[in-house]
Design a protein around this motif. Structure first.
Motif, PDB file in Angstrom:
ATOM      1  N   LYS A 108      -4.581   4.433 -10.527  1.00  0.00           N
ATOM      2  CA  LYS A 108      -3.397   3.615 -10.784  1.00  0.00           C
ATOM      3  C   LYS A 108      -2.915   3.923 -12.192  1.00  0.00           C
ATOM      4  O   LYS A 108      -3.656   3.772 -13.159  1.00  0.00           O
ATOM      5  CB  LYS A 108      -3.728   2.133 -10.696  1.00  0.00           C
ATOM      6  CG  LYS A 108      -4.095   1.668  -9.324  1.00  0.00           C
ATOM      7  CD  LYS A 108      -2.851   1.398  -8.542  1.00  0.00           C
ATOM      8  CE  LYS A 108      -3.155   0.363  -7.490  1.00  0.00           C
ATOM      9  NZ  LYS A 108      -1.983  -0.200  -6.929  1.00  0.00           N
ATOM     10  N   ILE A 163      -8.476   5.585  -5.762  1.00  0.00           N
ATOM     11  CA  ILE A 163      -7.025   5.569  -5.930  1.00  0.00           C
ATOM     12  C   ILE A 163      -6.740   5.323  -7.407  1.00  0.00           C
ATOM     13  O   ILE A 163      -7.044   4.252  -7.933  1.00  0.00           O
ATOM     14  CB  ILE A 163      -6.373   4.483  -5.063  1.00  0.00           C
ATOM     15  CG1 ILE A 163      -6.708   4.721  -3.586  1.00  0.00           C
ATOM     16  CG2 ILE A 163      -4.867   4.445  -5.284  1.00  0.00           C
ATOM     17  CD1 ILE A 163      -6.354   3.583  -2.680  1.00  0.00           C
ATOM     18  N   THR A 166       0.605   5.918  -7.981  1.00  0.00           N
ATOM     19  CA  THR A 166      -0.751   5.885  -7.442  1.00  0.00           C
ATOM     20  C   THR A 166      -1.064   7.249  -6.857  1.00  0.00           C
ATOM     21  O   THR A 166      -0.176   7.972  -6.404  1.00  0.00           O
ATOM     22  CB  THR A 166      -0.909   4.822  -6.335  1.00  0.00           C
ATOM     23  OG1 THR A 166      -0.044   5.140  -5.267  1.00  0.00           O
ATOM     24  CG2 THR A 166      -0.616   3.434  -6.849  1.00  0.00           C
ATOM     25  N   GLY A 225      -8.168   2.003 -11.814  1.00  0.00           N
ATOM     26  CA  GLY A 225      -7.803   2.268 -10.428  1.00  0.00           C
ATOM     27  C   GLY A 225      -8.527   1.344  -9.469  1.00  0.00           C
ATOM     28  O   GLY A 225      -9.088   0.328  -9.868  1.00  0.00           O
TER      29      GLY A 225
END
Length: 98
Positions: A64, A62, A70, A24
């Motif tokens: 990923k 965040i 996301t 992320g």
């Protein structure tokens, strides 16, 4: 295992790597502290304030997953705490195998 952080070239974000796998990114934000006695600094011009005394830095983790998905996981006060939230999210989705 430890986290590895690398800067993205044209953004203010950090990539988060765990065991050689991209998991992320972290977005940083800075906010000014509200409890500063500005009258004291206006009165005495020789007083100096360090950036750490004036500002708070936050990291937004965040997660990923693939190219499309996301998920913003909130706000943390340290890079390591934010990276751990991303890793915990991946483990929750895919089991404890990762």
């Amino acid at each position: 295992m430890q986290f590895y952080f690398s800067k993205q070239t044209h953004t203010g974000k950090l990539n988060v790597w765990y065991d050689g796998i991209f998991i992320g990114e972290l977005q940083t934000s800075i906010k000014e502290k509200q409890d500063i006695d500005w009258a004291k600094y206006r009165q005495d011009k020789t007083l100096r304030m360090s950036p750490g005394e004036r500002f708070l830095m936050f990291y937004t983790p965040i997660a990923k997953i693939g190219n499309t998905r996301t998920l913003n996981l909130g706000r943390c006060s340290s890079k390591e705490e934010a990276a751990q939230l991303i890793l915990d999210h991946h483990r929750k989705l895919f089991g404890n195998d990762c």
